[in-house]
Design a protein around this motif. Sequence first.
Motif, PDB file in Angstrom:
ATOM      1  N   VAL A 123      40.898  54.537   3.293  1.00 49.80           N
ATOM      2  CA  VAL A 123      42.064  53.739   3.986  1.00 49.80           C
ATOM      3  C   VAL A 123      43.119  54.610   4.327  1.00 49.80           C
ATOM      4  O   VAL A 123      43.806  55.350   3.377  1.00 49.80           O
ATOM      5  N   THR A 124      43.437  54.988   5.552  1.00 43.19           N
ATOM      6  CA  THR A 124      44.617  55.971   5.817  1.00 43.19           C
ATOM      7  C   THR A 124      45.953  54.953   5.859  1.00 43.19           C
ATOM      8  O   THR A 124      45.835  53.730   6.244  1.00 43.19           O
ATOM      9  N   GLY A 125      46.932  55.684   5.637  1.00 38.63           N
ATOM     10  CA  GLY A 125      48.126  54.888   5.326  1.00 38.63           C
ATOM     11  C   GLY A 125      48.444  53.988   4.344  1.00 38.63           C
ATOM     12  O   GLY A 125      49.026  52.950   4.471  1.00 38.63           O
TER      13      GLY A 125
ATOM     14  N   ASN B 208      44.259  53.040   9.209  1.00 39.73           N
ATOM     15  CA  ASN B 208      45.499  52.002   9.417  1.00 39.73           C
ATOM     16  C   ASN B 208      46.769  52.789   9.659  1.00 39.73           C
ATOM     17  O   ASN B 208      47.853  52.280   9.839  1.00 39.73           O
ATOM     18  N   ALA B 209      46.580  54.015   9.297  1.00 44.70           N
ATOM     19  CA  ALA B 209      48.039  54.752   9.406  1.00 44.70           C
ATOM     20  C   ALA B 209      48.455  54.876  10.935  1.00 44.70           C
ATOM     21  O   ALA B 209      48.024  54.639  11.741  1.00 44.70           O
TER      22      ALA B 209
ATOM     23  N   ASP C  40      49.943  60.577  18.762  1.00 45.13           N
ATOM     24  CA  ASP C  40      49.109  61.517  17.674  1.00 45.13           C
ATOM     25  C   ASP C  40      48.643  60.767  16.682  1.00 45.13           C
ATOM     26  O   ASP C  40      47.518  60.842  16.317  1.00 45.13           O
ATOM     27  N   VAL C  41      49.715  60.014  15.890  1.00 41.23           N
ATOM     28  CA  VAL C  41      49.121  59.275  14.785  1.00 41.23           C
ATOM     29  C   VAL C  41      48.382  57.857  15.081  1.00 41.23           C
ATOM     30  O   VAL C  41      47.280  57.607  14.610  1.00 41.23           O
ATOM     31  N   ASN C  42      48.937  57.192  15.839  1.00 39.34           N
ATOM     32  CA  ASN C  42      48.482  55.885  16.282  1.00 39.34           C
ATOM     33  C   ASN C  42      47.317  55.624  17.198  1.00 39.34           C
ATOM     34  O   ASN C  42      46.564  54.547  17.045  1.00 39.34           O
ATOM     35  N   LEU C  43      47.163  56.639  17.932  1.00 39.27           N
ATOM     36  CA  LEU C  43      45.865  56.786  18.803  1.00 39.27           C
ATOM     37  C   LEU C  43      44.951  57.663  18.336  1.00 39.27           C
ATOM     38  O   LEU C  43      43.760  57.456  18.063  1.00 39.27           O
ATOM     39  N   ASP C  44      45.365  58.979  18.534  1.00 40.81           N
ATOM     40  CA  ASP C  44      44.286  60.125  18.166  1.00 40.81           C
ATOM     41  C   ASP C  44      44.182  59.994  16.467  1.00 40.81           C
ATOM     42  O   ASP C  44      42.816  60.123  16.472  1.00 40.81           O
TER      43      ASP C  44
END
Length: 170
Positions: A48-50, A127-128, A150-154
Motif C-alpha cells: 500500500v503506497t501512501g 494510493n500515494a 510524478d506522484v499521482n500518475l507516474d
Amino acid sequence: MDHGRRRHRAPLIVVASTVRHIGPAELRPIGIGEPLATHDVADRSAIVTGAGSGIGRRAVALLPAANGAAVLVHDLTSDAADKVVQEVVDAGGTAAAFVGDAADEDVAVAAVEAAEALAPLRIAVDNAGIGGPDLPVGEYPTEAWCSVIDVNLDGVFYGMRAQSPAIAAH
C-alpha cells in the motif's frame, strides 16, 4: 414515453458469478469503523503506497492486515510508516515499513521485493498522492505541476508495472 428521463434501476450486487438486483429496502448505511469488505488474504502480502496517513492508512492498509495479509506500509516518511506498522502489529497483524518515493521507478521495484519477502504479493494499492498548491492555473508553478504528475500518475504506473508480474506469478 419517458421524455428523456432516466429510469431508476436497482443497484447490482455481484457475488462470485451471481448477479442480482437488490431493492432499496435491502440497502443500509455502512457504520463508522465497519469494513466495506472482508476476505481471507492470509499467507499473502499487500503493498500500500501512501499508507502512512489518510485513506492509505485508514481504509487501505489496515483492512488487508485485519484480514490476514502481511502489509508493506510504503510511505515517504519513516515516522508515518512506522506508526502504521505498530498499529497493525498491536492489533495482531503483520506489517513492515518501507520508505521511499512512490514516483521513483527503482523504489517501486524494491517495494515488490520487500513485499515478496513477507509473503507472495497478491494485493497492490497504489494510493500515494499529493495535492499541489491551491492556485489558479495561470499562477500554478510548473515545478509543482510536475511533482503532482510524478506522484499521482507516474508513481501509479511504476508501481503497477513492477507489481503486476509478481501478482500474476502467484
